[in-house]
Motif scaffolding. Sequence first.
Motif, PDB file in Angstrom:
ATOM      1  N   ALA A   1       0.837  -1.202   0.000  1.00 24.24           N
ATOM      2  CA  ALA A   1       0.000   0.000   0.000  1.00 24.24           C
ATOM      3  C   ALA A   1       0.871   1.251   0.000  1.00 24.24           C
ATOM      4  CB  ALA A   1      -0.927  -0.010   1.216  1.00 24.24           C
ATOM      5  N   ILE A   2       1.958   1.222   0.763  1.00 24.09           N
ATOM      6  CA  ILE A   2       2.867   2.369   0.821  1.00 24.09           C
ATOM      7  C   ILE A   2       3.536   2.586  -0.532  1.00 24.09           C
ATOM      8  CG2 ILE A   2       5.002   3.223   1.854  1.00 24.09           C
ATOM      9  CD1 ILE A   2       4.155   1.805   4.450  1.00 24.09           C
ATOM     10  N   LEU A   3       3.982   1.485  -1.160  1.00 20.68           N
ATOM     11  CA  LEU A   3       4.589   1.589  -2.491  1.00 20.68           C
ATOM     12  C   LEU A   3       3.615   2.206  -3.479  1.00 20.68           C
ATOM     13  CD1 LEU A   3       6.758   0.979  -4.630  1.00 20.68           C
ATOM     14  CD2 LEU A   3       5.770  -1.315  -4.850  1.00 20.68           C
ATOM     15  N   PHE A   4       2.357   1.744  -3.446  1.00 21.07           N
ATOM     16  CA  PHE A   4       1.362   2.297  -4.367  1.00 21.07           C
ATOM     17  C   PHE A   4       1.211   3.800  -4.172  1.00 21.07           C
ATOM     18  CE2 PHE A   4      -2.918   3.781  -5.263  1.00 21.07           C
ATOM     19  CZ  PHE A   4      -3.080   3.383  -6.583  1.00 21.07           C
ATOM     20  N   CYS A   5       1.126   4.238  -2.923  1.00 22.24           N
ATOM     21  CA  CYS A   5       0.876   5.654  -2.652  1.00 22.24           C
ATOM     22  C   CYS A   5       2.062   6.537  -3.026  1.00 22.24           C
ATOM     23  CB  CYS A   5       0.502   5.844  -1.184  1.00 22.24           C
ATOM     24  SG  CYS A   5      -1.123   5.194  -0.761  1.00 22.24           S
ATOM     25  N   ILE A   6       3.274   6.062  -2.750  1.00 22.79           N
ATOM     26  CA  ILE A   6       4.456   6.846  -3.135  1.00 22.79           C
ATOM     27  C   ILE A   6       4.500   7.015  -4.651  1.00 22.79           C
ATOM     28  CG2 ILE A   6       6.980   6.849  -3.236  1.00 22.79           C
ATOM     29  CD1 ILE A   6       6.958   5.427  -0.504  1.00 22.79           C
ATOM     30  N   ALA A   7       4.294   5.895  -5.368  1.00 16.15           N
ATOM     31  CA  ALA A   7       4.282   5.970  -6.835  1.00 16.15           C
ATOM     32  C   ALA A   7       3.101   6.783  -7.327  1.00 16.15           C
ATOM     33  CB  ALA A   7       4.238   4.563  -7.421  1.00 16.15           C
ATOM     34  N   GLY A   8       1.971   6.681  -6.615  1.00 17.25           N
ATOM     35  CA  GLY A   8       0.768   7.407  -7.021  1.00 17.25           C
ATOM     36  C   GLY A   8       0.915   8.912  -6.919  1.00 17.25           C
ATOM     37  N   ILE A   9       1.651   9.384  -5.929  1.00 16.84           N
ATOM     38  CA  ILE A   9       1.872  10.829  -5.778  1.00 16.84           C
ATOM     39  C   ILE A   9       2.600  11.390  -6.994  1.00 16.84           C
ATOM     40  CG2 ILE A   9       3.147  12.570  -4.466  1.00 16.84           C
ATOM     41  CD1 ILE A   9       2.527  10.931  -1.940  1.00 16.84           C
ATOM     42  N   PHE A  10       3.597  10.650  -7.471  1.00 18.37           N
ATOM     43  CA  PHE A  10       4.398  11.129  -8.606  1.00 18.37           C
ATOM     44  C   PHE A  10       3.835  10.677  -9.952  1.00 18.37           C
ATOM     45  CE2 PHE A  10       7.301  11.204  -5.003  1.00 18.37           C
ATOM     46  CZ  PHE A  10       7.865  12.456  -5.127  1.00 18.37           C
ATOM     47  N   GLY A  11       3.156   9.529  -9.976  1.00 21.16           N
ATOM     48  CA  GLY A  11       2.581   9.047 -11.233  1.00 21.16           C
ATOM     49  C   GLY A  11       1.398   9.861 -11.701  1.00 21.16           C
ATOM     50  N   THR A  12       0.740  10.547 -10.770  1.00 23.22           N
ATOM     51  CA  THR A  12      -0.438  11.334 -11.133  1.00 23.22           C
ATOM     52  C   THR A  12      -0.141  12.830 -11.194  1.00 23.22           C
ATOM     53  OG1 THR A  12      -1.162  11.452  -8.811  1.00 23.22           O
ATOM     54  CG2 THR A  12      -1.998   9.630 -10.147  1.00 23.22           C
ATOM     55  N   ILE A  13       1.134  13.168 -11.284  1.00 25.03           N
ATOM     56  CA  ILE A  13       1.449  14.592 -11.443  1.00 25.03           C
ATOM     57  C   ILE A  13       0.846  15.091 -12.760  1.00 25.03           C
ATOM     58  CG2 ILE A  13       3.555  14.540 -10.059  1.00 25.03           C
ATOM     59  CD1 ILE A  13       5.138  14.500 -12.688  1.00 25.03           C
ATOM     60  N   PRO A  14       0.489  16.360 -12.825  1.00 23.14           N
ATOM     61  CA  PRO A  14      -0.211  16.898 -13.994  1.00 23.14           C
ATOM     62  C   PRO A  14       0.706  17.379 -15.102  1.00 23.14           C
ATOM     63  CG  PRO A  14      -0.040  18.579 -12.322  1.00 23.14           C
ATOM     64  CD  PRO A  14       0.611  17.352 -11.745  1.00 23.14           C
ATOM     65  N   SER A  15       1.974  17.005 -15.038  1.00 25.39           N
ATOM     66  CA  SER A  15       2.961  17.610 -15.933  1.00 25.39           C
ATOM     67  C   SER A  15       2.778  17.228 -17.397  1.00 25.39           C
ATOM     68  CB  SER A  15       4.372  17.246 -15.474  1.00 25.39           C
ATOM     69  OG  SER A  15       4.571  17.666 -14.131  1.00 25.39           O
ATOM     70  N   PHE A  16       2.300  15.995 -17.669  1.00 23.90           N
ATOM     71  CA  PHE A  16       2.068  15.613 -19.068  1.00 23.90           C
ATOM     72  C   PHE A  16       0.962  16.465 -19.673  1.00 23.90           C
ATOM     73  CE2 PHE A  16      -0.117  13.075 -22.323  1.00 23.90           C
ATOM     74  CZ  PHE A  16       0.945  12.788 -23.167  1.00 23.90           C
ATOM     75  N   GLN A  17      -0.119  16.654 -18.914  1.00 27.50           N
ATOM     76  CA  GLN A  17      -1.237  17.455 -19.415  1.00 27.50           C
ATOM     77  C   GLN A  17      -0.829  18.912 -19.642  1.00 27.50           C
ATOM     78  OE1 GLN A  17      -1.491  15.212 -16.937  1.00 27.50           O
ATOM     79  NE2 GLN A  17      -2.765  13.736 -18.011  1.00 27.50           N
ATOM     80  N   SER A  18      -0.136  19.496 -18.675  1.00 29.48           N
ATOM     81  CA  SER A  18       0.257  20.895 -18.832  1.00 29.48           C
ATOM     82  C   SER A  18       1.312  21.049 -19.925  1.00 29.48           C
ATOM     83  CB  SER A  18       0.772  21.464 -17.506  1.00 29.48           C
ATOM     84  OG  SER A  18       1.904  20.760 -17.036  1.00 29.48           O
ATOM     85  N   ASN A  19       2.199  20.058 -20.055  1.00 32.96           N
ATOM     86  CA  ASN A  19       3.221  20.101 -21.107  1.00 32.96           C
ATOM     87  C   ASN A  19       2.573  20.088 -22.490  1.00 32.96           C
ATOM     88  OD1 ASN A  19       4.940  18.415 -23.159  1.00 32.96           O
ATOM     89  ND2 ASN A  19       6.444  19.232 -21.731  1.00 32.96           N
ATOM     90  N   GLN A  20       1.662  19.147 -22.692  1.00 36.79           N
ATOM     91  CA  GLN A  20       1.052  18.999 -24.007  1.00 36.79           C
ATOM     92  C   GLN A  20       0.045  20.099 -24.318  1.00 36.79           C
ATOM     93  OE1 GLN A  20       1.884  16.019 -26.488  1.00 36.79           O
ATOM     94  NE2 GLN A  20       3.413  17.195 -25.378  1.00 36.79           N
ATOM     95  N   LEU A  21      -0.624  20.623 -23.298  1.00 33.74           N
ATOM     96  CA  LEU A  21      -1.537  21.738 -23.537  1.00 33.74           C
ATOM     97  C   LEU A  21      -0.743  22.995 -23.888  1.00 33.74           C
ATOM     98  CD1 LEU A  21      -4.379  22.796 -23.689  1.00 33.74           C
ATOM     99  CD2 LEU A  21      -4.328  23.214 -21.221  1.00 33.74           C
ATOM    100  N   THR A  22       0.381  23.196 -23.222  1.00 30.78           N
ATOM    101  CA  THR A  22       1.248  24.329 -23.552  1.00 30.78           C
ATOM    102  C   THR A  22       1.762  24.210 -24.981  1.00 30.78           C
ATOM    103  OG1 THR A  22       1.949  24.557 -21.242  1.00 30.78           O
ATOM    104  CG2 THR A  22       3.340  25.583 -22.921  1.00 30.78           C
ATOM    105  N   ALA A  23       2.188  22.980 -25.352  1.00 27.23           N
ATOM    106  CA  ALA A  23       2.661  22.747 -26.725  1.00 27.23           C
ATOM    107  C   ALA A  23       1.537  22.976 -27.731  1.00 27.23           C
ATOM    108  CB  ALA A  23       3.198  21.319 -26.857  1.00 27.23           C
ATOM    109  N   ALA A  24       0.329  22.549 -27.374  1.00 26.60           N
ATOM    110  CA  ALA A  24      -0.810  22.712 -28.272  1.00 26.60           C
ATOM    111  C   ALA A  24      -1.167  24.181 -28.459  1.00 26.60           C
ATOM    112  CB  ALA A  24      -2.020  21.949 -27.731  1.00 26.60           C
ATOM    113  N   LEU A  25      -1.152  24.937 -27.371  1.00 28.32           N
ATOM    114  CA  LEU A  25      -1.450  26.364 -27.466  1.00 28.32           C
ATOM    115  C   LEU A  25      -0.406  27.077 -28.320  1.00 28.32           C
ATOM    116  CD1 LEU A  25      -2.533  27.099 -23.770  1.00 28.32           C
ATOM    117  CD2 LEU A  25      -3.991  27.207 -25.807  1.00 28.32           C
ATOM    118  N   GLY A  26       0.839  26.644 -28.179  1.00 33.87           N
ATOM    119  CA  GLY A  26       1.889  27.249 -28.994  1.00 33.87           C
ATOM    120  C   GLY A  26       1.751  26.905 -30.459  1.00 33.87           C
ATOM    121  N   GLU A  27       1.637  25.605 -30.770  1.00 34.26           N
ATOM    122  CA  GLU A  27       1.544  25.136 -32.151  1.00 34.26           C
ATOM    123  C   GLU A  27       0.244  25.563 -32.814  1.00 34.26           C
ATOM    124  OE1 GLU A  27       2.661  23.192 -35.641  1.00 34.26           O
ATOM    125  OE2 GLU A  27       3.853  23.538 -33.833  1.00 34.26           O
ATOM    126  N   GLY A  28      -0.842  25.514 -32.031  1.00 34.84           N
ATOM    127  CA  GLY A  28      -2.152  25.742 -32.643  1.00 34.84           C
ATOM    128  C   GLY A  28      -2.629  27.178 -32.620  1.00 34.84           C
TER     129      GLY A  28
END
Length: 451
Positions: free
Chosen positions: A149-176
């Motif tokens: 359970a501890i392993l899941f939560c530690i990985a979950g904190i970092f695995g669910t960071i929003p960086s992919f969404q913000s990265n790709q939305l920023t790229a989309a706003l720039g390109e589009g």
Amino acid sequence: MTLKELLTAFGNGMWGTPLLILLMGGGLFFMLYSRFLPFRYFKHAIQILRGKYDGEKSEGDINHYQALSTALAATVGMGNISGVAVAITMGGPGAIFWMWVSAFVGMATKFFTCTLAVMYRGRDSLGQLQGGPMYVIREGLGKKWQPLAILFCIAGIFGTIPSFQSNQLTAALGEGLLIPLGIEMTFGVRISIGIILAVIVGLVMLGGIKRIGVVAGSMVPVMVAIYVIAVVAILLLNYELVPQYLLLIFTDAFTANSVLGGAVGAIIVAGARRAAFSNEAGIGTAPMAHGAAKTNEPVREGLVAMLGPAIDTIIVCTMTALAILITGIWQEHTEGLSGVTLTIKAFDDTLIGGRYILMIALLIFAITSLFSYSYYGAKCFSYLFGAKHIHYYQYFYIGMVVWGSVTSLGAVIGLIDGMYALMAFPTMISALILSPKVIKAAKVYFQKVDL
């Protein structure tokens, strides 16, 4: 070694044969063990989703539809638009076939993991009812399994960071939008976009799962409708090519002769990795959303949950893939085009104003994903450090929105892929051990329910 190289190596290293066997083999086991039960009751799942059983007085925070919408807000998002393009870039058209396979067995996995999320709900440090793999492990397997359970939560904190969404939305706003207007994507512009996104996310995130469920429930149908209509238009304009590229997806999955593909094993890995990010089957994030559903019937929520992979991977991802393939963008020299920018070019080359239609869908996709992931990470943080300290996680999450807008796509994908892999082990191991409990509950449920 740079940070990008380190994180990329981490992501690639975690997605080896053991994980593929666990996810795809485990999903196949669930499918056969249940005798295809989730598929046999697909119609009943639709009835539940439409609210037939919402009138019952049950514990929980959100109804079945809001639970699925919250989960879909995280899955029917950038993973379906950008993730499919990444899959084709990494593994060629054949990677899409293996995304289908992962989604098909993932429907059975979702049924088991999300049924367990309601069956073994627990209380957090403030006494609030919660669901998710960490509570399944604690309540269903006992304290001796607490390290999982501890392993899941530690990985979950970092695995669910929003960086992919913000990265790709920023790229989309720039390109589009910004680059066509003559605005260069400097560091200052990118970080400004990140700060604006962080403010929007913070306003909703602080309202908790009830606000997230309401917002997601209203926005998900809109974003899916806009996107599907646009992709259908592209497919209709190129209808004579659709059979050809559907066939290519099947043949390339086994021959590995594509321009961008490699060994068949590499194609399978590419498809499975992107399917995991697309539908999250076996990863453990969706059970956290479905664990908040207002129901005393765990099997009922499991049936609703298994609709997720069918919607986001088999339907939405397939449409995205065909839009990219039939426009021929994937065969061009793609240097500088990665993820969402590849999809934007496919839309822009086919539809008048295609980039702007996609921008609207992308904006809704990304923001609803950002809301859902904040809930997942918050639950993991609360389990480890106590719910009263949740504000520290919220600061961290908002900071990750900004970081994602200025960092490289490769670094973000490497970090998230690696953490997703770590999350899958506790989720799948606990579900496999407790699977007899799900079958027993299903037999009781279907004996008494009025179908």
